[in-house]
Write a protein that holds these residues in place. Structure first.
Motif: not given
Length: 198
Positions: A83-91
């Motif tokens: 989840g955290k990596v996915a949010l980093a990509i979406l950021s």
């Protein structure tokens, strides 16, 4: 399963927010993009959500649009993307940039996100190219939408139980065709599970 939250923005930080819904504060992890559009503390907000349940934690993720949530689901379906990596990509990348990166196999663009090395970026691009092959550059990153209100949540529920996205999507589509688009989430998931198990 919590699909969305509507309430007052109680707190906002660099990587999360707290949304007060009827006196209960929900802590949600979110991308910088979503956090930047929530507005001022005390203001009314509505976010789409995705819950991840693990042995040691339950985490609620929030998104400013259903499209961002769709991309989050696709990204977390890739091995090594939490989840955290996915949010980093979406950021780092909006839906249009992400669509373009996947369509053109631009792993360097994906690797711009914090926590994403060249190997993981390559895996993301290769795996998602098959799953979102229908996304064109002119579509602004829009993903195909399920027709029913609960279809996307039902697919997510089956995916969380270990079914592959294609299997989950086919089972939910078959269940929705039988039950109709106004079926409840519970009924949709139950019938989809029966169909997927055949």
């Amino acid at each position: 399963m919590i699909a969305r939250l509507t309430g007052l923005l109680a707190e906002s930080a660099a990587d999360h927010a707290v949304i007060d819904v009827g006196g209960v504060g929900y802590l949600v992890q979110a991308s910088a993009r979503t956090l930047s559009v929530l507005g001022p503390i005390g203001g009314q907000v509505m976010v789409f959500t995705e819950m991840q349940v693990r042995e040691d934690a339950m985490t609620l993720f929030a998104f400013g649009s259903a499209g961002e949530r769709d991309w989050f689901r696709l990204l977390t379906g890739v091995q090594g993307v939490g989840g955290k990596v996915a949010l980093a990509i979406l950021s780092t990348l909006d839906a249009e940039d992400l669509s373009r990166a996947v369509a053109t196999e631009d792993k360097a663009m994906v690797a711009r996100a914090n926590g994403v090395g060249p190997k993981l970026a390559q895996r993301i691009v290769m795996e998602l190219k098959d799953k979102v092959g229908g996304v064109t550059l002119g579509s602004a990153g829009a993903l195909p939408k399920a027709t029913g209100g609960f279809a996307a949540d039902a697919v997510s529920a089956l995916a969380n139980l270990g079914f592959r996205p294609a299997e989950a999507g086919a089972a939910v589509a078959a269940a929705e065709a039988e039950l109709g688009t106004d079926a409840t989430l519970d009924a949709l998931v139950r019938l989809a599970l029966k169909k997927a198990a055949k």
